[in-house]
Write a protein that holds these residues in place. Sequence first.
Motif, PDB file in Angstrom:
ATOM      1  N   ILE A  27      18.363   1.385 -32.467  1.00 38.86           N
ATOM      2  CA  ILE A  27      18.664   0.791 -33.769  1.00 38.86           C
ATOM      3  C   ILE A  27      18.729   1.898 -34.815  1.00 38.86           C
ATOM      4  N   LEU A  48      23.441  -9.002 -28.544  1.00 34.52           N
ATOM      5  CA  LEU A  48      22.234  -9.553 -27.931  1.00 34.52           C
ATOM      6  C   LEU A  48      22.161  -9.188 -26.455  1.00 34.52           C
ATOM      7  N   ILE A  59      20.811  -5.790 -25.879  1.00 37.45           N
ATOM      8  CA  ILE A  59      19.350  -5.749 -26.039  1.00 37.45           C
ATOM      9  C   ILE A  59      18.703  -6.254 -24.750  1.00 37.45           C
ATOM     10  N   PHE A  82      23.778  -2.540 -29.252  1.00 35.84           N
ATOM     11  CA  PHE A  82      22.434  -2.437 -29.801  1.00 35.84           C
ATOM     12  C   PHE A  82      21.474  -1.734 -28.859  1.00 35.84           C
ATOM     13  N   VAL A 131      29.134  -3.658 -31.015  1.00 38.35           N
ATOM     14  CA  VAL A 131      27.844  -3.163 -31.469  1.00 38.35           C
ATOM     15  C   VAL A 131      26.869  -3.107 -30.296  1.00 38.35           C
TER      16      VAL A 131
END
Lengths: 285, 322, 255
Positions: free
Chosen positions: B246, B116, B119, B60, B58
């Motif tokens: 997102i 994370l 990000i 992000f 994922v």
Amino acid sequence: MNIEALIASSIDGLMLGFVFGLMAMGLTLIFGVMKVINLGHGPFIVMGMFAILVMSQLGINPYLGLVIVVLLGLLTGIVVYFVAVHRVINAPELTTLLATFSVNMILIGALTIIFSTSPRGLDLELPSFRTGAITVLGTRFVAVLVAVGVTIALYSFLYRTRTGKSIRAVANNRGAAELMGINSSWILALSFGIGTLLAMISGGLLATLFSFTVLSGGGLEVKSFVIVVLGGLGNPTGALFGGIIIGLLESITTIFIPVSWVPVFEFVVFVLILLFRPNGLFGAR
Amino acid sequence: MKTLSSPFIWIILVVVGGASLLPILTNSVSLREDMFLMLMLVILASSINIIMGYTGYVSFGHIVFFGLGGYLAFFLMKEFQVQFMLAALVGGAGASLIAFFIGIPVLRLRGAYFALATIGINEAFRSFFTNFDLFGGAVGMFFNFSVYDAYGGAKNAGQLAYYAMVVLALVTIGTSFVIKKSKFGLGLMAIREDQDASMVLGIDPARLKVLTYTISAFFPAVAGALFFFKNGLIEPGPAFELHRSIEALVMVMLGGYGTVTGPIVGAVVYERLRGFLITDPTLSNAHLVIAGVLLLLIVLFVTAGVIGWVRQRVPALRRYLE
Amino acid sequence: MSTTNSVILTIENVSKRFGGLLALDKVNLSVKEGEIFGIIGPNGAGKTTLFNVINGVYPPTEGRVKFRGEDVTGLQPFDMSKRGLARTFQVVRPLSELTVRENVTVGACFGREHLPLEKAEKVADEVLEYVGLAERKEMLASKLNVAQKKRLEMARALAARPILLLLDEVLAGLNPHEVADMLGVVRKIRDQGITILMIEHLMHAVMNLSDRVFVLDYGAQIAEGTPQEVSNHPKVIEAYLGDPKVAQRFLEGAA
């Protein structure tokens, strides 16, 4: 270089760090118990801010208002858990990320409708202490006291009460805890509620320190991620230390480098810690 | 190649290509602007789907490549008058190179830790570019209008950027399909399902993942270059806007994770819905709430997304809805 | 059947330590080409750990692993797969959201022969026919029952066209009828010339099937030999005496 300025910003940063630590504790608690990264964390912080704002407009003392925020936070968290998270609690992490992100959208949308996105602030004056170049603002001092008090209360709850122990049991091994007769749904909801109330209290405290808008949550949420990773995902004590580190870092480094470079540094450290110390600075390797 | 003999991909490409011709046929600038944005979102969502839907990582902060490609290309166009398509390709290659080097360490992380980290990477680049004076720092960079003279003026440049975006979207969709239907793609899906088992089956996950990440960085980067070329202005905020990443993830989920058509359908539905909600006077204030509620309903009840749902319900369509 | 004497796999003095736990203690064994080699031992004896060391899931703390004359100690699982090693997992690990056929195709694509996709699909179809899953090939792997999942594991490993196949309790959790089917499959595989190293708890099965048996207890080897030799070995009886019923079955199984 001025030693007094250094001390002054250290004290400032330390105090702010406690509030940051409290803020991140909610996020890390939820992750620790149910492995959910709560993207609704930012709006929860903002809800705390606006709850205090509304109460102070109604003439309620902000610090007294925090008590109400505790209840409001607990309730909000439990409701959000059952509405948005419970059904997908065992799904892959992307699903819970998106579920909590939709909570984020809904809350931010609703708050924008009610309060608009213009900046707000509390009109709060407390006496300050002053020695030489060092000034300790009264609001900051009280914020630290509250943050420490809440942390102690959280730990007493987690370690001294039956329910608290159940939360830790579920965090450790949900399946085994269920076999021991713990109703894990309820415990998960309660943990989500506690995580939410921690975020909201920290929001309430931040509202007494800075001006804010409905959109302040985004930056604070990302900051919470950084703190949580510093302290180790799922580790509340770590979050407190992580918060203090970030608080100190943000205030002290500004003496040496321009403020705008601080986030660069923060995020690089964040990624490096994820890579090399994924259990946090204090965690076991 | 056998994969390209599938009717499915040609239908998709014809539909998307045909839709892209509408603004030109109707000579409508506002429609063209809408389509430009839509195609860009299709590219973003499809690229994220390659690393997220096929491989299970994922990403992000995938928007970081949009920003990097945009900045690199913008700098080349502004300072060295590099032709925009060349600059966009260089921007794409540059972003891919960065993805390659970032990917080697970061793709070792799994699950939430990877999400994370991406990000963090996006935020690190955003704050770095805010301070990086060569690229204009916090105020960013903008074109003098003379830059567009080489393309017959700003209006013409916008038209050219549109054509380029159309081609890029088709290439992205084609690539997404070829990957999905290839041995490489099968390896990725094995990694997604069970990385440790995939290793025992003979797959070297690190190699496949880094290569995938590198590919999936290219298309958003070129899209970023085209977007900011047409925009004439680039700033750190819009270039590295986490929210947009997102949203692209939401589009992938909405349409159907791991399918070729899913991200396309998701991007179109999401963007149309948002457009509708924002322009409707009574709904415009509540658009975020409504979008949030819809997303939540989908996440909770239609986990497979629109395309996944149709595939489950109507098995006969599976062959045509990859 | 080609039971030559050439050794295909050698474990030399292999130890594996996890923190304070010595999971394997100076294990030595050698597997010959074309044989079925059984590994038995009580729960927690280190059998699966031995498999994990052989196929590179983790390196041994000490000792060497040699495969077809080459020192392969510390190589990654995918390196071992390319050299002709395949395995099944004790707890089945299907690639759940892929179809049965895709699961097996993965094995063929990335196994020893590294086939291109289309050829791999053909191999997958053959292997699925072979293990009796052909009718279910378009199903999602997650939808299979346990016995079918075990077959799928087997098919996936076979599609890699291995030289040596490690089977980790392929019979566990199967009913007697399914066990008989699976034993048939294992024999057929061996008759194709694939060497088999298997961990098994079902004594009568392992005793009937294996050419040689190796016994692990608390990470150390306590016996090795033909099923008859092993079942009469005093240490083996002792190790299993904690459960007299098992010891009894053990002896009967060998007879």
